[in-house]
Design an enzyme around this catalytic site. Structure first.
Site, PDB file in Angstrom:
ATOM      1  N   LYS A 166      43.499  20.993   5.622  1.00 35.61           N
ATOM      2  CA  LYS A 166      44.678  19.378   4.654  1.00 35.61           C
ATOM      3  C   LYS A 166      46.272  18.816   6.067  1.00 35.61           C
ATOM      4  O   LYS A 166      45.984  17.898   5.683  1.00 35.61           O
ATOM      5  CB  LYS A 166      45.329  19.296   3.230  1.00 35.61           C
ATOM      6  CG  LYS A 166      44.316  20.026   2.251  1.00 35.61           C
ATOM      7  CD  LYS A 166      43.620  19.102   1.994  1.00 35.61           C
ATOM      8  CE  LYS A 166      43.955  17.720   1.535  1.00 35.61           C
ATOM      9  NZ  LYS A 166      42.832  16.630   0.853  1.00 35.61           N
ATOM     10  N   LEU A 190      42.223  28.225   5.526  1.00 34.08           N
ATOM     11  CA  LEU A 190      41.845  27.090   5.929  1.00 34.08           C
ATOM     12  C   LEU A 190      41.868  26.211   5.225  1.00 34.08           C
ATOM     13  O   LEU A 190      42.094  24.538   5.591  1.00 34.08           O
ATOM     14  CB  LEU A 190      40.429  27.480   6.160  1.00 34.08           C
ATOM     15  CG  LEU A 190      39.646  28.362   6.977  1.00 34.08           C
ATOM     16  CD1 LEU A 190      38.448  29.605   6.404  1.00 34.08           C
ATOM     17  CD2 LEU A 190      39.966  28.082   8.295  1.00 34.08           C
ATOM     18  N   TYR A 191      42.475  26.226   3.726  1.00 33.55           N
ATOM     19  CA  TYR A 191      42.269  24.486   2.898  1.00 33.55           C
ATOM     20  C   TYR A 191      44.029  24.422   3.988  1.00 33.55           C
ATOM     21  O   TYR A 191      44.066  22.524   3.970  1.00 33.55           O
ATOM     22  CB  TYR A 191      42.693  24.946   1.726  1.00 33.55           C
ATOM     23  CG  TYR A 191      43.525  23.975   0.947  1.00 33.55           C
ATOM     24  CD1 TYR A 191      42.184  22.417   0.440  1.00 33.55           C
ATOM     25  CD2 TYR A 191      44.400  23.881   0.351  1.00 33.55           C
ATOM     26  CE1 TYR A 191      42.937  21.754  -0.475  1.00 33.55           C
ATOM     27  CE2 TYR A 191      45.077  22.564  -0.727  1.00 33.55           C
ATOM     28  CZ  TYR A 191      44.066  21.951  -0.522  1.00 33.55           C
ATOM     29  OH  TYR A 191      44.365  20.789  -1.622  1.00 33.55           O
ATOM     30  N   SER A 192      44.932  25.237   3.806  1.00 35.63           N
ATOM     31  CA  SER A 192      46.362  24.930   4.399  1.00 35.63           C
ATOM     32  C   SER A 192      46.265  24.039   5.033  1.00 35.63           C
ATOM     33  O   SER A 192      46.637  22.574   5.669  1.00 35.63           O
ATOM     34  CB  SER A 192      47.149  25.574   4.330  1.00 35.63           C
ATOM     35  OG  SER A 192      47.387  26.374   3.226  1.00 35.63           O
ATOM     36  N   ARG A 216      37.658  20.171  -0.370  1.00 37.45           N
ATOM     37  CA  ARG A 216      36.689  21.353  -0.278  1.00 37.45           C
ATOM     38  C   ARG A 216      37.807  22.177  -0.370  1.00 37.45           C
ATOM     39  O   ARG A 216      39.056  22.505   0.663  1.00 37.45           O
ATOM     40  CB  ARG A 216      36.935  22.088   1.365  1.00 37.45           C
ATOM     41  CG  ARG A 216      35.786  23.673   0.740  1.00 37.45           C
ATOM     42  CD  ARG A 216      35.035  23.841   1.760  1.00 37.45           C
ATOM     43  NE  ARG A 216      34.138  25.161   1.759  1.00 37.45           N
ATOM     44  CZ  ARG A 216      33.067  25.236   0.737  1.00 37.45           C
ATOM     45  NH1 ARG A 216      32.368  24.120   0.480  1.00 37.45           N
ATOM     46  NH2 ARG A 216      32.333  26.215   0.560  1.00 37.45           N
TER      47      ARG A 216
END
Length: 344
Positions: A146, A141-143, A75
């Protein structure tokens, strides 16, 4: 070897499929039936396994007989709640990795991102290498997810199950309709991209799609890479705002020249990030601007790729050669308007 590729209907995933096929691998892809599979159906020999990373049973079926997994699915948007990001990026990776181990796969190549190192209070990151620590607080949230997924992948490395994480930066090239380059070009076509440089030079490492995909194939075969992360990037970084002016000239857009108040912009981005933590907003749309997007355009981010060049391979496609291939592809699909048509 038999390779399973997740995220294969996406931009980088489709190039990983190509690279595996060039290397002589048997390729299986884990895809949703409703995804756009038009390109994958043109690749000879590709086997389709239909399912979803959130469905453990379909993941186990896809893993039968697989030697290596290239996990590209994630995502990646600004849209979504914490629960959605963790389920897809972290729990999904754990489900896939568990199924791979149970099925006897020998290697797991995780497509991570340098964004895993982007912190709330971070600044320029110039020529950093893999010793750079994760931040105490991630920028979005992506950082965060991941980084969490990468840590779990590398911790799972064993003598009979080699795990490796690749961090390609700002992947670009043919077949990209929604990444950073078509998004920025779309804004320049309408003249809506301001100059956010603040009068300073901002440097960035980029990664041409075939260079990233080639690194995946090498990571599936190389010795001594287990439990390690690698930055993957083109040979030379670019100066972001000079590159954008060149892209505007190439594709008929208007280069960013309108200056904006940086302090006001940061305040707007902070406010948007706070508001979009609310599930009703996060589930329905992406914020109009975020601190993450702003950081990508205003912080220098370049990487020391000597470890990847030593253990995997140097990038074989240079910036100008890649740009020529991108332009040729854009011409083939009907021009720049078609290139940016799917940008939201």
């Amino acid at each position: 070897m038999r390779a399973l590729v997740t995220g294969a209907s996406g931009f980088l995933g489709s190039h990983i499929v190509d690279a595996c096929a060039r290397a002589g691998d048997e390729v299986r892809v884990l895809v949703r039936e409703q995804s756009d599979l038009s390109y994958l159906r043109t690749v000879p020999g590709v086997e389709f396994a239909y399912g979803d990373l959130r469905d453990a049973a379909s993941v186990r079926r896809a893993m039968d007989g697989v030697d290596v997994v290239h996990h590209s699915a994630a995502r990646v948007t600004d849209r979504g709640t914490r629960a959605q990001f963790w389920d897809e990026n972290v729990a999904g990776t754990e489900r896939l990795m568990s199924a791979a181990q149970e099925a006897g796969a020998r290697r797991f190549v995780f497509i991570s991102s340098p964004s895993a190192l982007m912190g709330v209070r971070g600044g320029d990151q110039v020529d950093i290498d893999e010793s750079e620590p994760f931040p105490a607080r991630h920028l979005n949230l992506y950082s965060e997810t991941k980084a969490a997924a990468e840590q779990r992948v590398l911790a799972a490395n064993r003598t009979d199950f080699t795990t490796v994480a690749l961090r390609p930066r700002a992947v670009w090239g043919p077949r990209d309709h929604s990444g950073f380059m078509p998004r920025l070009i779309a804004k320049m076509m309408t003249g809506s991209l301001p100059d956010l440089s603040g009068g300073r030079r901002v440097y960035a490492s980029l990664c041409y799609c075939e260079n990233a995909a080639d690194a995946c194939v090498r990571a599936a075969r190389a010795d001594g890479v287990g439990g390690r992360a690698y930055f993957i990037a083109d040979e030379q970084p670019v100066e972001t705002w000079s590159m954008l002016a060149q892209l505007a000239e190439r594709f008929g857009g208007r280069p960013p020249t309108r200056r904006v108040n940086q302090r006001v912009l940061r305040a707007v981005a902070f406010t948007a990030d706070m508001l979009w933590k609310l599930p009703p907003l996060a589930e329905r749309s992406s914020p109009p601007i975020s601190r993450y997007t702003l950081a990508l355009l205003t912080r220098s981010a370049t990487y020391d790729t000597s470890a990847a060049q030593r253990d995997l391979a140097p990038p074989r496609v240079g910036h100008e050669a890649g740009m020529a291939r991108l332009e040729a592809w854009i011409d083939r699909i009907g021009g720049v308007e078609e290139f940016v048509r799917k940008v939201k």
